[in-house]
Design a protein around this motif. Structure first.
Motif, PDB file in Angstrom:
ATOM      1  N   GLN A   1       0.796  -1.216   0.000  1.00 35.68           N
ATOM      2  CA  GLN A   1       0.000   0.000   0.000  1.00 35.68           C
ATOM      3  C   GLN A   1       0.834   1.274   0.000  1.00 35.68           C
ATOM      4  OE1 GLN A   1      -3.729   0.552   0.260  1.00 35.68           O
ATOM      5  NE2 GLN A   1      -3.355  -1.362  -0.867  1.00 35.68           N
ATOM      6  N   TYR A   2       0.333   2.273  -0.715  1.00 36.68           N
ATOM      7  CA  TYR A   2       0.879   3.630  -0.630  1.00 36.68           C
ATOM      8  C   TYR A   2       0.572   4.182   0.759  1.00 36.68           C
ATOM      9  CZ  TYR A   2       0.750   8.726  -1.052  1.00 36.68           C
ATOM     10  OH  TYR A   2       0.922  10.080  -0.829  1.00 36.68           O
ATOM     11  N   ARG A   3       1.584   4.710   1.428  1.00 36.18           N
ATOM     12  CA  ARG A   3       1.406   5.174   2.804  1.00 36.18           C
ATOM     13  C   ARG A   3       1.840   6.637   2.999  1.00 36.18           C
ATOM     14  NH1 ARG A   3       0.624   1.288   6.507  1.00 36.18           N
ATOM     15  NH2 ARG A   3       1.794   2.343   8.146  1.00 36.18           N
ATOM     16  N   GLY A   4       2.131   7.314   1.906  1.00 31.21           N
ATOM     17  CA  GLY A   4       2.598   8.689   2.011  1.00 31.21           C
ATOM     18  C   GLY A   4       1.610   9.630   2.670  1.00 31.21           C
ATOM     19  N   PHE A   5       0.317   9.315   2.559  1.00 35.32           N
ATOM     20  CA  PHE A   5      -0.690  10.209   3.138  1.00 35.32           C
ATOM     21  C   PHE A   5      -0.568  10.300   4.654  1.00 35.32           C
ATOM     22  CE2 PHE A   5      -2.573   6.046   3.435  1.00 35.32           C
ATOM     23  CZ  PHE A   5      -3.370   6.073   4.568  1.00 35.32           C
ATOM     24  N   LEU A   6      -0.003   9.283   5.278  1.00 32.60           N
ATOM     25  CA  LEU A   6       0.146   9.308   6.737  1.00 32.60           C
ATOM     26  C   LEU A   6       1.192  10.330   7.185  1.00 32.60           C
ATOM     27  CD1 LEU A   6      -0.023   5.478   7.489  1.00 32.60           C
ATOM     28  CD2 LEU A   6      -1.780   7.194   7.992  1.00 32.60           C
ATOM     29  N   ASP A   7       1.990  10.824   6.241  1.00 29.97           N
ATOM     30  CA  ASP A   7       2.991  11.842   6.560  1.00 29.97           C
ATOM     31  C   ASP A   7       2.438  13.259   6.424  1.00 29.97           C
ATOM     32  OD1 ASP A   7       4.983   9.938   7.028  1.00 29.97           O
ATOM     33  OD2 ASP A   7       5.495   9.838   4.897  1.00 29.97           O
ATOM     34  N   ASP A   8       1.224  13.394   5.892  1.00 31.50           N
ATOM     35  CA  ASP A   8       0.623  14.707   5.656  1.00 31.50           C
ATOM     36  C   ASP A   8      -0.566  14.881   6.590  1.00 31.50           C
ATOM     37  OD1 ASP A   8      -0.656  16.976   4.743  1.00 31.50           O
ATOM     38  OD2 ASP A   8      -0.369  16.518   2.627  1.00 31.50           O
ATOM     39  N   GLU A   9      -0.438  15.808   7.533  1.00 31.45           N
ATOM     40  CA  GLU A   9      -1.464  15.924   8.581  1.00 31.45           C
ATOM     41  C   GLU A   9      -2.832  16.296   8.045  1.00 31.45           C
ATOM     42  OE1 GLU A   9       0.169  20.129   8.345  1.00 31.45           O
ATOM     43  OE2 GLU A   9       0.960  18.112   8.182  1.00 31.45           O
ATOM     44  N   GLN A  10      -2.905  16.894   6.867  1.00 32.15           N
ATOM     45  CA  GLN A  10      -4.219  17.288   6.355  1.00 32.15           C
ATOM     46  C   GLN A  10      -5.146  16.091   6.177  1.00 32.15           C
ATOM     47  OE1 GLN A  10      -4.765  20.806   3.899  1.00 32.15           O
ATOM     48  NE2 GLN A  10      -2.681  20.499   3.166  1.00 32.15           N
ATOM     49  N   TYR A  11      -4.562  14.943   5.828  1.00 29.84           N
ATOM     50  CA  TYR A  11      -5.372  13.745   5.632  1.00 29.84           C
ATOM     51  C   TYR A  11      -5.884  13.168   6.952  1.00 29.84           C
ATOM     52  CZ  TYR A  11      -3.863  13.611   0.762  1.00 29.84           C
ATOM     53  OH  TYR A  11      -3.639  13.914  -0.558  1.00 29.84           O
ATOM     54  N   LEU A  12      -5.320  13.599   8.054  1.00 32.77           N
ATOM     55  CA  LEU A  12      -5.721  13.086   9.361  1.00 32.77           C
ATOM     56  C   LEU A  12      -6.646  14.052  10.095  1.00 32.77           C
ATOM     57  CD1 LEU A  12      -2.286  11.653  10.598  1.00 32.77           C
ATOM     58  CD2 LEU A  12      -3.974  10.620   9.062  1.00 32.77           C
ATOM     59  N   ALA A  13      -7.102  15.091   9.414  1.00 28.84           N
ATOM     60  CA  ALA A  13      -7.910  16.121  10.071  1.00 28.84           C
ATOM     61  C   ALA A  13      -9.195  15.552  10.665  1.00 28.84           C
ATOM     62  CB  ALA A  13      -8.240  17.241   9.085  1.00 28.84           C
ATOM     63  N   TRP A  14      -9.762  14.548  10.029  1.00 33.04           N
ATOM     64  CA  TRP A  14     -11.001  13.953  10.542  1.00 33.04           C
ATOM     65  C   TRP A  14     -10.804  13.359  11.940  1.00 33.04           C
ATOM     66  CZ3 TRP A  14     -11.267   8.793  11.878  1.00 33.04           C
ATOM     67  CH2 TRP A  14     -10.264   7.948  11.372  1.00 33.04           C
ATOM     68  N   MET A  15      -9.588  12.923  12.223  1.00 36.73           N
ATOM     69  CA  MET A  15      -9.323  12.273  13.509  1.00 36.73           C
ATOM     70  C   MET A  15      -9.528  13.226  14.677  1.00 36.73           C
ATOM     71  SD  MET A  15      -5.946   9.965  12.727  1.00 36.73           S
ATOM     72  CE  MET A  15      -5.979   8.594  11.570  1.00 36.73           C
ATOM     73  N   GLU A  16      -9.157  14.483  14.497  1.00 32.94           N
ATOM     74  CA  GLU A  16      -9.312  15.462  15.574  1.00 32.94           C
ATOM     75  C   GLU A  16     -10.790  15.641  15.921  1.00 32.94           C
ATOM     76  OE1 GLU A  16      -7.305  16.643  18.077  1.00 32.94           O
ATOM     77  OE2 GLU A  16      -6.052  17.848  16.719  1.00 32.94           O
ATOM     78  N   ILE A  17     -11.637  15.642  14.906  1.00 29.40           N
ATOM     79  CA  ILE A  17     -13.078  15.760  15.126  1.00 29.40           C
ATOM     80  C   ILE A  17     -13.621  14.478  15.752  1.00 29.40           C
ATOM     81  CG2 ILE A  17     -15.312  16.069  13.984  1.00 29.40           C
ATOM     82  CD1 ILE A  17     -13.825  17.651  11.796  1.00 29.40           C
ATOM     83  N   TYR A  18     -13.167  13.350  15.248  1.00 27.77           N
ATOM     84  CA  TYR A  18     -13.696  12.063  15.708  1.00 27.77           C
ATOM     85  C   TYR A  18     -13.423  11.828  17.193  1.00 27.77           C
ATOM     86  CZ  TYR A  18     -15.261   7.238  15.234  1.00 27.77           C
ATOM     87  OH  TYR A  18     -15.959   6.066  15.358  1.00 27.77           O
ATOM     88  N   LEU A  19     -12.262  12.302  17.640  1.00 30.82           N
ATOM     89  CA  LEU A  19     -11.904  12.123  19.048  1.00 30.82           C
ATOM     90  C   LEU A  19     -12.873  12.825  19.999  1.00 30.82           C
ATOM     91  CD1 LEU A  19      -8.002  12.447  18.946  1.00 30.82           C
ATOM     92  CD2 LEU A  19      -9.324  10.406  19.579  1.00 30.82           C
TER      93      LEU A  19
END
Length: 410
Positions: free
Chosen positions: A336-354
């Protein structure tokens, strides 16, 4: 043709056929466009047109009194926002928006998309500066900025065909960037600029109906691009007290949960092969934002179960594939391509989900990337959502930004 090349060709054909067969099988499980159109969502109505996707007044009050180093740093970095005169000098995109496809022409796509990205940065930055400073100057500037675009009926003329949909795709994130940011500042300016507010509301509503009225192709009708359209529809539906648009937004949650496989995978995103994990995450980026908009209207979709599935199943599956791509099983390659895990913009949903589901694995991922912001899907989410008790200091690590950020070509 020698035996080696023939064997290689035969193997390639078998792999291609296998992938195609898997794609057909996965798509067959998903909710059809026609079935989605028949959903009765009449119980979802707009309760409070002035409710943003978070409680702006309460958050601003918290930011004034907090002694959390992370939030203070994030707040202080945004307090001195951009010059309104400079922002208002930017020309609106009032001509035909035609964007080349990313994969065949990445450089041309990047160049053509830059003005669109600049719009998203502008509206998100002004909204963030208002929240951080409490200064109505930035709220008023954002309304003036959007009013200029509304007066020119900007971004309403985009080129679209089934073969060339990029202009349609590209305007999706502009619309929800504008809507989410506008929802933050509108109450502070409504009495001062009622005529501008009326023009912006009409512009956004008309644009949302026109844009969402396009069905899209076999995939874009119903995959992550549909979730993107649903995000602007949900927020613009709230802002303009339009139940039809709001229900269009909510329908994406129903569709995603209905599509979901028993392990939490979203089948249309699994078809992306080496980027299956990335697109599962990408879908969550929009679905979680939609659910947050609905939550602020009194509908807790974070706890909602449909066809036996909840959003947390999709979240846990995504996290499983982040930790070990073998969790994909036979759904996609484990390479799998995993580069997105290095870019915080892709993880923005996590802050809301928490805010709705404390989760140690999500906390582990976001703790390494805070403060997190996404120029279109949520803006400065750490500033807006992080619990002051969650984390005091940023983890010092090099950050990598991708040009695509919150827009993924189909």
């Amino acid at each position: 043709m020698n035996r080696m090349s023939f064997a290689s060709l035969r193997l390639g054909m078998l792999l291609l056929l296998g992938t195609a067969t898997l794609g057909v099988a996965l798509s067959a499980h998903a909710m059809s466009y026609e079935k989605r159109q028949k959903l009765d969502l009449s119980q979802y109505t707009v309760k409070d047109p002035d409710a943003s996707f978070f409680d702006v007044k309460s958050r601003m009050a918290l930011l004034k009194r907090t002694d959390n180093d992370m939030l203070e740093y994030n707040r202080d970095a945004l307090k001195e926002g951009p010059s309104c005169r400079q922002e208002l000098a930017k020309p609106p995109l009032d001509s035909v928006i035609r964007i080349p496809g990313y994969y065949p022409q990445p450089k041309a796509w990047e160049l053509a998309s830059q003005p669109l990205f600049d719009f998203e940065d502008t509206v998100s930055h002004l909204a963030g500066s208002y929240v951080a400073s409490g200064d109505d100057y930035y709220a008023d500037c954002l309304v003036q900025f959007l009013d200029k675009w509304a007066t020119h009926d900007a971004i309403s003329d985009f080129y679209y065909t089934r073969r060339e949909p990029q202009g349609w795709y590209s305007t999706e994130s502009m619309m929800f960037a504008a809507a989410l940011s506008y929802s933050i500042v509108r109450p502070a300016v409504a009495d001062k600029r009622p005529e501008a507010i009326e023009r912006i509301n009409h512009w956004l509503n008309t644009l949302a109906h026109k844009h969402s009225g396009i069905r899209g192709g076999e995939n874009s009708c119903c995959n992550n691009h549909f979730y993107r359209r649903a995000l602007y529809a949900s927020m613009i539906g709230v802002l303009t007290d339009d139940d039809e648009l709001f229900q269009f937004g909510v329908s994406a949650v129903y569709s995603a949960l209905s599509d979901m496989l028993p392990n939490g995978a979203l089948p249309r995103e699994m078809e992306r092969g080496r980027r299956a994990s990335h697109y599962q995450n990408y879908a969550l980026l929009y679905l979680v934002n939609i659910m947050q908009v609905a939550y602020r209207q009194g509908y807790d979709l974070f706890e909602f179960k449909y066809d036996g599935h909840t959003i947390d199943q999709g979240v846990q599956f995504a996290l499983d594939t982040f930790d070990d791509p073998a969790a994909l099983g036979d759904l996609a390659t484990h390479n799998q391509y995993r580069g997105f895990l290095d870019d915080e913009q892709y993880l923005a949903w996590m802050e809301i989900y928490l805010k709705h589901h404390p989760d140690p694995r999500i906390s582990r991922y976001v703790s390494k990337k805070r403060p997190i912001d996404n120029r279109s899907a949520g803006g400065y989410v750490t500033l807006y959502f992080m619990d002051p008790e969650a984390q005091q200091h940023a983890v010092l690590a090099p950050k990598k930004k991708e040009m695509a950020a919150t827009f993924e070509p189909d």
